[in-house]
Motif scaffolding. Structure first.
Motif, mmCIF file in Angstrom:
data_model
loop_
_atom_site.group_PDB
_atom_site.id
_atom_site.type_symbol
_atom_site.label_atom_id
_atom_site.label_comp_id
_atom_site.label_asym_id
_atom_site.label_seq_id
_atom_site.Cartn_x
_atom_site.Cartn_y
_atom_site.Cartn_z
ATOM 1 N N GLY A 95 41.027 15.167 14.848
ATOM 2 C CA GLY A 95 41.186 15.376 16.223
ATOM 3 C C GLY A 95 39.930 15.517 16.941
ATOM 4 N N TRP A 96 38.841 15.566 16.096
ATOM 5 C CA TRP A 96 37.351 15.933 16.493
ATOM 6 C C TRP A 96 36.560 14.651 16.034
ATOM 7 N N PRO A 97 35.573 14.272 16.832
ATOM 8 C CA PRO A 97 34.722 13.207 16.350
ATOM 9 C C PRO A 97 34.053 13.827 14.914
ATOM 10 N N SER A 98 33.937 12.726 14.052
ATOM 11 C CA SER A 98 33.366 13.141 12.764
ATOM 12 C C SER A 98 32.522 12.158 12.365
ATOM 13 N N PHE A 99 31.403 12.709 11.688
ATOM 14 C CA PHE A 99 30.374 11.647 11.195
ATOM 15 C C PHE A 99 30.153 12.194 9.715
ATOM 16 N N ASP A 100 29.501 11.351 9.086
ATOM 17 C CA ASP A 100 29.101 11.703 7.575
ATOM 18 C C ASP A 100 27.894 12.187 7.398
ATOM 19 N N ARG A 101 27.086 11.856 8.275
ATOM 20 C CA ARG A 101 25.804 12.600 8.277
ATOM 21 C C ARG A 101 25.164 12.659 9.798
ATOM 22 N N ALA A 102 24.008 13.339 9.862
ATOM 23 C CA ALA A 102 23.270 13.611 11.084
ATOM 24 C C ALA A 102 22.186 12.822 11.187
ATOM 25 N N ILE A 103 21.581 12.583 12.150
ATOM 26 C CA ILE A 103 20.166 11.576 12.215
ATOM 27 C C ILE A 103 19.142 12.865 11.623
ATOM 28 N N ALA A 104 18.149 12.523 10.588
ATOM 29 C CA ALA A 104 17.310 13.475 9.952
ATOM 30 C C ALA A 104 16.677 14.289 10.580
ATOM 31 N N ASN A 105 16.814 15.678 10.516
ATOM 32 C CA ASN A 105 16.099 16.608 11.333
ATOM 33 C C ASN A 105 16.524 16.979 12.699
ATOM 34 N N SER A 106 17.640 16.556 12.789
ATOM 35 C CA SER A 106 18.144 16.739 14.204
ATOM 36 C C SER A 106 19.402 18.130 14.259
ATOM 37 N N VAL A 107 19.790 18.382 13.123
ATOM 38 C CA VAL A 107 21.039 19.267 13.028
ATOM 39 C C VAL A 107 20.608 20.323 12.191
ATOM 40 N N ASP A 108 20.741 21.662 12.442
ATOM 41 C CA ASP A 108 20.435 22.922 11.502
ATOM 42 C C ASP A 108 21.742 23.347 11.223
ATOM 43 N N LEU A 109 21.615 23.612 9.875
ATOM 44 C CA LEU A 109 22.831 24.333 9.058
ATOM 45 C C LEU A 109 22.806 25.843 9.329
ATOM 46 N N ASP A 110 23.902 26.682 9.353
ATOM 47 C CA ASP A 110 24.071 28.124 9.478
ATOM 48 C C ASP A 110 25.243 28.592 9.010
ATOM 49 N N VAL A 111 25.473 29.704 8.610
ATOM 50 C CA VAL A 111 26.618 30.154 7.883
ATOM 51 C C VAL A 111 27.440 31.040 9.080
ATOM 52 N N ASP A 112 28.864 30.805 9.160
ATOM 53 C CA ASP A 112 29.599 31.149 10.225
ATOM 54 C C ASP A 112 30.759 32.089 9.623
ATOM 55 N N GLN A 145 30.389 14.000 3.122
ATOM 56 C CA GLN A 145 30.583 15.056 4.100
ATOM 57 C C GLN A 145 31.279 14.706 5.404
ATOM 58 N N ARG A 146 31.618 15.700 6.039
ATOM 59 C CA ARG A 146 32.581 15.420 7.261
ATOM 60 C C ARG A 146 31.872 16.590 8.372
ATOM 61 N N HIS A 147 30.991 15.857 9.306
ATOM 62 C CA HIS A 147 30.588 16.721 10.233
ATOM 63 C C HIS A 147 31.544 16.926 11.390
ATOM 64 N N CYS A 148 32.408 17.614 11.388
ATOM 65 C CA CYS A 148 33.573 17.924 12.707
ATOM 66 C C CYS A 148 32.886 18.396 13.873
ATOM 67 N N ILE A 149 32.496 17.770 14.850
ATOM 68 C CA ILE A 149 31.938 17.960 16.267
ATOM 69 C C ILE A 149 32.693 18.121 17.185
ATOM 70 N N ASN A 150 32.543 19.206 18.032
ATOM 71 C CA ASN A 150 33.065 19.320 19.394
ATOM 72 C C ASN A 150 32.809 18.115 20.066
ATOM 73 N N GLY A 151 33.690 17.292 20.604
ATOM 74 C CA GLY A 151 33.138 16.281 21.555
ATOM 75 C C GLY A 151 32.577 16.574 22.921
ATOM 76 N N VAL A 152 32.649 17.834 23.548
ATOM 77 C CA VAL A 152 32.145 18.106 24.579
ATOM 78 C C VAL A 152 30.957 18.681 24.388
ATOM 79 N N ALA A 153 30.351 18.818 23.063
ATOM 80 C CA ALA A 153 28.998 19.191 22.794
ATOM 81 C C ALA A 153 28.010 17.986 22.726
ATOM 82 N N LEU A 154 28.857 16.857 22.978
ATOM 83 C CA LEU A 154 28.109 15.386 22.627
ATOM 84 C C LEU A 154 28.075 14.765 24.198
ATOM 85 N N LYS A 155 26.935 14.155 24.162
ATOM 86 C CA LYS A 155 26.835 12.877 25.071
ATOM 87 C C LYS A 155 26.763 11.543 24.591
#
Length: 164
Positions: A95-112, A145-155
């Motif tokens: 139900g959310w936009p999903s990607f198997d990878r990000a553009i290199a060096n564009s997304v940071d990983l953190d622990v929630d 990998q599944r990057h499960c992304i909130n669509g509202v966070a994207l353009k």
């Protein structure tokens, strides 16, 4: 002797000040794009602010980007940083936009730990905006990998067709 043992026990209990409960304070990253909360509120819609700046989650199946399969690039809705290429998007059924990878060096990983256990949080590497979470249940034939992304966070920026 009894009083001495009792005093030692009380002293031991008093000296234990809950080291197990103390959490190590992690160092906050400084992002290239930094604004005050008031500035973010002026720039973003209320839902974008809730997701990107307060680490909220939009309801599943509400984003028009979930079923968007046009060719292009997905950028951060807050700072316009390119984050994901359309060729790495897939339908996860979540139900959310999903990607198997990000553009290199564009997304940071953190622990929630917001829901009681550790999850890998994904943040924009330029402004620190909350994008979503990463899971290990993505396509096995690519990254897994599944990057499960909130669509509202994207353009979405479509690739313009060139005329011949």
């Amino acid at each position: 002797m009894r009083k001495l043992l009792m005093m030692m026990a009380v002293g031991l209990l008093i000296s234990c000040n809950g080291f197990a409960q103390k959490k190590e304070k992690k160092e906050e990253k400084t992002y290239k794009v930094s604004k005050t909360n008031a500035e973010w509120k002026q720039l973003l819609t209320p839902m974008q602010y809730y997701v990107l700046r307060q680490a909220g989650t939009e309801r599943a199946f509400t984003s028009p980007l979930n079923k968007n399969y046009s060719k292009g690039v997905y950028t951060c809705a807050a700072c316009d940083t390119p984050l994901y290429e359309s060729e790495h998007k897939f339908d996860s059924g979540s139900g959310w936009p999903s990607f198997d990878r990000a553009i290199a060096n564009s997304v940071d990983l953190d622990v929630d730990y917001k829901i009681g256990y550790a999850r890998t949080e994904l943040k924009c590497g330029t402004c620190g905006g909350h994008l979503g979470h990463s899971f290990n249940d993505g396509p096995r034939e690519t990254t897994g990998q599944r990057h499960c992304i909130n669509g509202v966070a994207l353009k979405f920026k479509p690739i313009k067709k060139t005329e011949k």
